[in-house]
Design a protein around this motif. Structure first.
Motif, short mmCIF file in Angstrom:
data_model
loop_
_atom_site.label_atom_id
_atom_site.label_comp_id
_atom_site.label_asym_id
_atom_site.label_seq_id
_atom_site.Cartn_x
_atom_site.Cartn_y
_atom_site.Cartn_z
N PRO A 167 0.81 -1.22 0.00
CA PRO A 167 0.00 0.00 0.00
C PRO A 167 0.85 1.27 0.00
CG PRO A 167 -0.80 -1.55 1.65
CD PRO A 167 0.51 -2.08 1.16
N GLY A 168 1.97 1.23 0.70
CA GLY A 168 2.78 2.45 0.83
C GLY A 168 4.05 2.39 0.02
N GLY A 169 5.01 3.23 0.39
CA GLY A 169 6.31 3.21 -0.25
C GLY A 169 6.42 4.09 -1.48
N TRP A 170 5.47 5.04 -1.64
CA TRP A 170 5.48 5.87 -2.85
C TRP A 170 6.17 7.21 -2.66
CZ3 TRP A 170 4.41 4.05 -7.50
CH2 TRP A 170 3.74 2.83 -7.55
N GLY A 171 6.48 7.54 -1.41
CA GLY A 171 6.99 8.88 -1.12
C GLY A 171 8.20 9.28 -1.94
N VAL B 178 -11.26 17.09 -1.69
CA VAL B 178 -9.89 16.90 -1.19
C VAL B 178 -8.97 17.76 -2.05
CG1 VAL B 178 -8.01 15.25 -0.95
CG2 VAL B 178 -10.34 14.59 -0.34
N ASP B 179 -8.36 18.76 -1.43
CA ASP B 179 -7.52 19.65 -2.24
C ASP B 179 -6.05 19.23 -2.21
OD1 ASP B 179 -7.04 20.35 0.38
OD2 ASP B 179 -7.99 22.31 0.23
N TYR B 180 -5.75 18.25 -1.39
CA TYR B 180 -4.36 17.82 -1.29
C TYR B 180 -4.34 16.36 -0.85
CZ TYR B 180 0.50 17.60 0.24
OH TYR B 180 1.81 17.25 0.39
N MET B 181 -3.50 15.57 -1.51
CA MET B 181 -3.39 14.15 -1.15
C MET B 181 -1.94 13.72 -1.31
SD MET B 181 -5.11 11.02 -0.75
CE MET B 181 -6.76 11.23 -1.41
N SER B 182 -1.37 13.23 -0.22
CA SER B 182 0.00 12.72 -0.32
C SER B 182 -0.05 11.19 -0.35
CB SER B 182 0.85 13.20 0.86
OG SER B 182 0.53 12.46 2.01
N SER B 183 1.12 10.58 -0.43
CA SER B 183 1.16 9.12 -0.53
C SER B 183 0.59 8.46 0.74
CB SER B 183 2.59 8.64 -0.79
OG SER B 183 3.41 8.88 0.34
N ALA B 184 0.59 9.21 1.84
CA ALA B 184 0.02 8.65 3.08
C ALA B 184 -1.47 8.35 2.90
CB ALA B 184 0.24 9.62 4.24
N GLY B 185 -2.17 9.23 2.17
CA GLY B 185 -3.58 9.01 1.90
C GLY B 185 -3.80 7.85 0.94
N LEU B 186 -2.95 7.79 -0.07
CA LEU B 186 -3.06 6.69 -1.04
C LEU B 186 -2.87 5.34 -0.35
CD1 LEU B 186 -0.99 8.11 -4.06
CD2 LEU B 186 -3.44 8.32 -3.61
N ARG B 187 -1.93 5.34 0.62
CA ARG B 187 -1.64 4.09 1.34
C ARG B 187 -2.90 3.56 2.02
NH1 ARG B 187 3.22 4.98 5.17
NH2 ARG B 187 1.73 6.29 6.26
N GLU B 188 -3.68 4.45 2.64
CA GLU B 188 -4.91 4.03 3.32
C GLU B 188 -5.93 3.51 2.30
OE1 GLU B 188 -4.97 3.75 6.44
OE2 GLU B 188 -3.17 4.91 6.89
N MET B 189 -6.01 4.19 1.17
CA MET B 189 -6.98 3.79 0.16
C MET B 189 -6.64 2.41 -0.41
SD MET B 189 -7.34 7.55 -1.57
CE MET B 189 -7.74 6.89 -3.17
N VAL B 190 -5.34 2.19 -0.66
CA VAL B 190 -4.93 0.90 -1.23
C VAL B 190 -5.12 -0.21 -0.19
CG1 VAL B 190 -2.97 -0.43 -2.13
CG2 VAL B 190 -3.33 1.92 -2.90
#
Lengths: 270, 115
Positions: free
Chosen positions: A108-112, B52-64
């Motif tokens: 899920p992570g590791g994209w930063g 959502v005006d801003y999304m970092s990889s931390a948000g994507l991680r939760e979605m995935v």
């Protein structure tokens, strides 16, 4: 590097949004457009999040960890230097995740770090004076926010005249902003609308820049390839002066009015 | 900094409308909302990201993570689908190749109706 700005904060997640705000202001001041500014704040967010989550042991959050950000402009690039005192770690040696990986096979992570590399024009890592130092660069020229010049307008109308001539009226300024449109319109008239005998009426044109001259020449050349011509009429005195100075009057037929062109019909005479 | 998540129950779908800035400080809230929904047996989820005006990889991680969870529940017909992401959110989705992984719909109605 000039226009330097500095920010120093404890390595805690809640300090990242204000740090992003700091970077956004600096990026905007450097002239980056909205999208590039977003990329800068995302890259800084990802960098700082990684430093805080992986660089410092949980127990030390906010105690030993400090992150310093310096922004500035150098060589027409917006530069962000992020330093921290966590153990040496070069993020650029980290393996990239694969964006085409299917769901089952992706973490899920590791994209930063991948985002940082993709969003910036260059990323450089050094370990200096016991600090990790990541230098991010975004080229300003490529991502410059539009500076709106005084809007230049030009309208084009046309009407058929006898003997297969088409009168094209230009109204406004023929400059670098408007000439692409004129070039397109003239090409369309010659190639697609089947008129090769153009009378370009410049009564209402008060300025012709070098790009405007080029457009007239390319239309003239195109029309002549089709046994036609581009004939200019009704030049304002200042424009006529310029045209004569650069020898345009040796190239173009120039008449006082479209009526004079029809009466003389220089193309059929050729 | 915080985000707001408005959860609405439809007959067959749970709609989560997220607004604000989803980053490493707020992604946990998104993760809790997603996990809470799935824990409650609702595995068909629409995430409306229009605010959502801003999304970092931390948000994507939760979605995935949430998507992996619901798709790992055989026979549930579970899915996490995205409605109306802003241009900037869409850009990060594409960067991570997630536009091929999530079903993305231009409107909330289409996303909800897709189940």
């Amino acid at each position: 590097m000039h226009d330097e700005r500095y920010l120093s904060f404890k390595a805690q997640l809640e300090n990242i949004p204000p740090a992003c705000e700091f970077v956004v202001e600096a990026a905007e001041a450097a002239g980056l457009d909205e999208r590039a500014t977003y990329h800068c704040q995302l890259a800084v967010d990802e960098t700082c999040t990684n430093i805080i989550e992986h660089g410092f042991p949980k127990s030390q959050h906010g105690h030993l960890g400090t992150i310093d950000i310096v922004t500035g402009v150098d060589d027409d690039s917006f530069i962000i230097v992020i330093s921290d005192n966590s153990p040496a770690f070069n993020p650029l040696t980290h393996d990239d995740p694969n964006p085409s990986e299917d769901l089952a096979n992706r973490a899920p992570g590791g994209w930063g770090i991948y985002f940082i590399k993709k969003l910036m024009d260059s990323v450089d890592y050094r370990f200096v004076e016991d600090k990790n130092q990541l230098t991010l660069r975004k080229a300003i020229a490529v991502h410059r926010a539009p500076v709106r010049p005084p809007t230049s307008e030009l309208t084009i109308t046309s009407k058929p005249l006898p003997k297969n001539y088409l009168q094209v009226n230009l109204v406004g300024r023929l400059d670098s902003q408007t000439s692409p449109k004129v070039e397109y319109e003239l090409k369309t008239i010659i190639n697609d609308k089947g008129y090769q005998r153009l009378i370009v009426n410049l009564t209402e044109v008060d300025y012709v820049s070098s790009s405007g001259l080029k457009v007239l020449v390319s239309a003239w050349r195109l029309a002549r390839q089709h046994a036609g011509d581009v004939i200019l009429t009704d030049l304002q005195p200042r424009i006529r002066e310029v045209f004569e100075m650069i020898g345009f009057d040796m190239m173009f037929h120039i008449y006082d009015s479209p009526g004079d062109v029809i009466a003389d019909d220089p193309i059929s005479k050729n | 900094m915080s985000i707001e998540i408005l959860s609405t129950e439809f007959k067959r779908v749970q709609l989560l409308e997220v607004s604000g800035r989803v980053d490493s400080t707020t992604a946990g809230q998104l993760g809790e909302a997603l996990n809470g929904t799935i824990d409650a047996g609702k595995s068909r989820v629409v995430l409306d990201l229009s605010k959502v005006d801003y999304m970092s990889s931390a948000g994507l991680r939760e979605m995935v993570s949430a998507l992996k969870r619901v798709q790992g529940m055989p026979g549930s017909g579970g899915d996490v689908r995205i409605a109306n992401p802003s241009e900037r959110v869409r850009e990060v989705l594409e960067l991570a190749g997630l536009d091929e992984i999530f079903k993305i719909f231009p409107t909330q109605v289409e996303a909800v109706g897709s189940f």
